[in-house]
Design a protein around this motif. Structure first.
Motif, PDB file in Angstrom:
ATOM      1  N   LEU A  28       6.465   2.090   1.177  1.00  0.00           N
ATOM      2  CA  LEU A  28       5.973   2.765   2.384  1.00  0.00           C
ATOM      3  C   LEU A  28       4.446   2.832   2.383  1.00  0.00           C
ATOM      4  O   LEU A  28       3.807   2.590   3.410  1.00  0.00           O
ATOM      5  CB  LEU A  28       6.545   4.182   2.493  1.00  0.00           C
ATOM      6  N   LEU A  29       3.871   3.180   1.269  1.00  0.00           N
ATOM      7  CA  LEU A  29       2.420   3.280   1.171  1.00  0.00           C
ATOM      8  C   LEU A  29       1.746   1.929   1.377  1.00  0.00           C
ATOM      9  O   LEU A  29       0.702   1.836   2.015  1.00  0.00           O
ATOM     10  CB  LEU A  29       2.015   3.870  -0.186  1.00  0.00           C
ATOM     11  N   GLU A  30       2.373   0.886   0.847  1.00  0.00           N
ATOM     12  CA  GLU A  30       1.823  -0.463   1.008  1.00  0.00           C
ATOM     13  C   GLU A  30       1.920  -0.930   2.461  1.00  0.00           C
ATOM     14  O   GLU A  30       1.006  -1.545   2.987  1.00  0.00           O
ATOM     15  CB  GLU A  30       2.573  -1.434   0.096  1.00  0.00           C
ATOM     16  N   ALA A  31       3.037  -0.612   3.113  1.00  0.00           N
ATOM     17  CA  ALA A  31       3.267  -1.052   4.491  1.00  0.00           C
ATOM     18  C   ALA A  31       2.457  -0.251   5.503  1.00  0.00           C
ATOM     19  O   ALA A  31       2.107  -0.758   6.563  1.00  0.00           O
ATOM     20  CB  ALA A  31       4.756  -0.960   4.835  1.00  0.00           C
ATOM     21  N   ASN A  32       2.195   1.016   5.190  1.00  0.00           N
ATOM     22  CA  ASN A  32       1.504   1.884   6.139  1.00  0.00           C
ATOM     23  C   ASN A  32       0.346   2.574   5.422  1.00  0.00           C
ATOM     24  O   ASN A  32       0.533   3.601   4.775  1.00  0.00           O
ATOM     25  CB  ASN A  32       2.485   2.917   6.711  1.00  0.00           C
ATOM     26  N   GLY A  33      -0.839   1.996   5.545  1.00  0.00           N
ATOM     27  CA  GLY A  33      -2.014   2.509   4.855  1.00  0.00           C
ATOM     28  C   GLY A  33      -2.479   3.880   5.310  1.00  0.00           C
ATOM     29  O   GLY A  33      -3.331   4.486   4.670  1.00  0.00           O
ATOM     30  N   VAL A  44      11.286   9.822   1.875  1.00  0.00           N
ATOM     31  CA  VAL A  44      12.394   9.316   1.057  1.00  0.00           C
ATOM     32  C   VAL A  44      13.109  10.412   0.277  1.00  0.00           C
ATOM     33  O   VAL A  44      14.043  10.138  -0.464  1.00  0.00           O
ATOM     34  CB  VAL A  44      11.939   8.188   0.091  1.00  0.00           C
ATOM     35  N   GLY A  45      12.655  11.652   0.459  1.00  0.00           N
ATOM     36  CA  GLY A  45      13.312  12.777  -0.209  1.00  0.00           C
ATOM     37  C   GLY A  45      12.954  12.898  -1.683  1.00  0.00           C
ATOM     38  O   GLY A  45      13.811  13.178  -2.515  1.00  0.00           O
TER      39      GLY A  45
END
Length: 148
Positions: A28-33, A44-45
């Motif tokens: 998620l961090l890589e896909a959405n900076g 993601v809980g």
């Protein structure tokens, strides 16, 4: 005594859920900076502290495989074209075959040990392993070593 680094290759089903969630947070961090670690962990809980605890200890096989050699063993049926199909599949993932050792087939099955060099590619090498393992006529595939 200092802690030495040992690496293990596991199938996804053997990895605890908390570690799989850490991998999801990283994706998620890589896909959405624009996401913060807190926001990604919440999606993601997973607690932020769990992410920090494990973030440097788990990564997808592909992240660690590029530029490495991977040695695996597979048992497969002795069928015309099956080995050729597997070799072509490996080439499609931009992996270079370094060695192949095959036993003489016994009862219609052969064991094969292969070392490949994983070259830079946008394709996921773990997907290649899964696809080879799922190929009709392949009994099993085991990763024996991964070296730089």
């Amino acid at each position: 005594m200092g802690e030495s680094s040992k690496y293990y290759v596991l199938k996804q089903k053997a990895v605890p859920e908390v570690l799989l969630k850490v991998v999801e947070v990283k994706k998620l961090l890589e896909a959405n900076g624009t996401l913060t670690i807190q926001e990604a962990a919440e999606r993601v809980g997973l607690s932020r502290s769990s992410f920090y605890k494990y973030k440097d200890d788990i990564f997808p096989f592909t992240d660690n495989a590029r530029g490495r050699t991977v040695t695996f063993m597979l048992q497969m049926n002795d069928e015309p074209g099956l080995l050729s199909y597997i070799l072509q599949h490996i080439a499609e993932y931009n992996a270079n075959i370094l060695t192949i050792n095959q036993t003489i087939p016994i009862n219609g099955a052969a064991s094969l040990t292969m070392t490949i060099e994983v070259l830079p590619s946008p394709k996921d090498i773990s997907q290649m392993i899964e696809e080879i393992e799922a190929t009709k006529g392949v009994h099993y595939l085991k990763i024996l070593a991964s070296e730089k």
